[in-house]
Design an enzyme around this catalytic site. Structure first.
Site, PDB file in Angstrom:
ATOM      1  N   TYR A   8      -3.582   4.119  -4.515  1.00 48.70           N
ATOM      2  CA  TYR A   8      -3.826   3.733  -3.113  1.00 48.70           C
ATOM      3  C   TYR A   8      -5.270   4.079  -2.714  1.00 48.70           C
ATOM      4  O   TYR A   8      -5.988   3.248  -2.155  1.00 48.70           O
ATOM      5  CB  TYR A   8      -2.823   4.468  -2.209  1.00 48.70           C
ATOM      6  CG  TYR A   8      -3.030   4.224  -0.730  1.00 48.70           C
ATOM      7  CD1 TYR A   8      -2.551   3.066  -0.123  1.00 48.70           C
ATOM      8  CD2 TYR A   8      -3.724   5.147   0.053  1.00 48.70           C
ATOM      9  CE1 TYR A   8      -2.743   2.832   1.234  1.00 48.70           C
ATOM     10  CE2 TYR A   8      -3.918   4.928   1.409  1.00 48.70           C
ATOM     11  CZ  TYR A   8      -3.417   3.770   1.993  1.00 48.70           C
ATOM     12  OH  TYR A   8      -3.628   3.550   3.341  1.00 48.70           O
ATOM     13  N   LYS A  10      -8.437   1.575  -1.658  1.00 53.12           N
ATOM     14  CA  LYS A  10      -9.153   1.653  -0.377  1.00 53.12           C
ATOM     15  C   LYS A  10     -10.649   1.885  -0.597  1.00 53.12           C
ATOM     16  O   LYS A  10     -11.477   1.397   0.176  1.00 53.12           O
ATOM     17  CB  LYS A  10      -8.543   2.746   0.503  1.00 53.12           C
ATOM     18  CG  LYS A  10      -7.110   2.430   0.957  1.00 53.12           C
ATOM     19  CD  LYS A  10      -7.055   1.151   1.774  1.00 53.12           C
ATOM     20  CE  LYS A  10      -5.695   0.914   2.396  1.00 53.12           C
ATOM     21  NZ  LYS A  10      -5.657  -0.304   3.235  1.00 53.12           N
TER      22      LYS A  10
END
Ligand code: NAP
Length: 251
Positions: free
Chosen positions: A154, A158
């Site tokens: 994750y 990002k």
């Protein structure tokens, strides 16, 4: 502009919903996108936007699906007349430490969080170029700057959004289009519950945040409205932390 139009992905709930409602309050008509399993919830958001006196268009599509995204953007431009603002908000979070992280988890998170931002941006850009005007706001995360154990895939996705946005700003040159990222901190949403499963977790995160509280979707919406506005004309390629002082850039 009389007829300002904003498109928000992942707009059915959480941060995306707050952003869509805040942009409607700021006078934008809204193109609301989410994945098909959220279609009913999008209806509710559309009704709230119309109650605000603004138009709304529901566009159901998976941000991973290039053909579907190009189709909804074409429809949106035809039906709404223009697309002034794009908010790439759709995202997913799963958790696993690196030694247990599967290839499928890595690919799924990158497909939605990173490739999805690329595909929607690429579909919208021709319309913004033709208008000579646009505001692109990508929802990244403080995790993309500082990391979080158990969320390597994750956080890496990002970080990819942050760098994509910087290069996008460089390539946009003097087109009249800006591109910026917003990095939310710990925000109470369905996704946020992964970090906030109970009161003890809420208290723990509040204790390490300068403002001594976690965030809520409306906290993020205000920053997005600013970057989507004419007041932010000279800001591009930047990332704005909306985290109550959980992290500080440059330190
Ligand atoms: P959320 O409540 O889970 O909402 C995300 C929305 O995006 C959901 O409606 C979701 O649908 C939709 N979505 C998921 N996959 C999609 C796809 N392939 N195509 C189109 N839509 C899709 O999450 P949130 O907390 O509001 O997060 C919004 C954004 O903020 C995300 O990019 C997230 O990474 C970022 N963020 C959140 C936090 C936080 O603490 N909450 C912190 C930093 C950054 P389903 O629910 O059906 O999957």
């Amino acid at each position: 502009m009389d007829n300002k139009v904003a498109m928000v992905t992942g707009a059915s709930r959480g941060i995306g919903r707050s952003i869509a409602l805040a942009l409607a309050k700021d006078g934008f008509d809204l193109v609301l996108n989410d994945i098909d399993r959220q279609a009913n919830t999008l209806d509710e958001v559309a009704a709230l936007i119309e109650a605000e006196g603004r138009r709304s268009l529901i566009t159901v599509a998976d941000v991973r699906d290039k053909a579907a995204i190009q189709g909804i953007v074409r429809t949106a431009a035809a039906r709404m007349g223009r697309i002034d603002v794009l908010v790439n908000n759709a995202g997913i979070l799963t958790s696993a430490r690196i030694e247990e992280l599967t290839e499928e988890q890595w690919d799924e998170v990158f497909a939605v969080n990173a490739k999805g931002v690329f595909l929607v941006t690429q579909a919208v850009l021709p319309y913004m170029r033709e208008q000579g005007y646009g505001r692109i706001v990508n929802i990244a995360s403080v995790g993309g700057k500082r990391g979080a154990p158990g969320q390597a895939h994750y956080c890496a996705s990002k970080a990819a959004v942050l760098e994509f946005t910087r290069v996008l700003a460089m390539e946009l040159e003097d087109s009249g289009i800006t591109a910026n990222s917003v990095c939310p901190g710990i925000i109470m949403t369905e996704m946020g519950k992964a970090n906030l499963p109970d009161q003890a977790s809420i208290d723990k995160w509040a204790a390490v945040t300068a403002q001594r509280r976690i965030g809520y979707p409306d906290d993020v919406a205000g920053a997005v409205c600013f970057l989507a506005s004419d007041a932010a004309a000279f800001i591009t390629g930047q990332s704005l932390n909306v985290c109550g002082g959980l992290i500080f850039d440059g330190g």
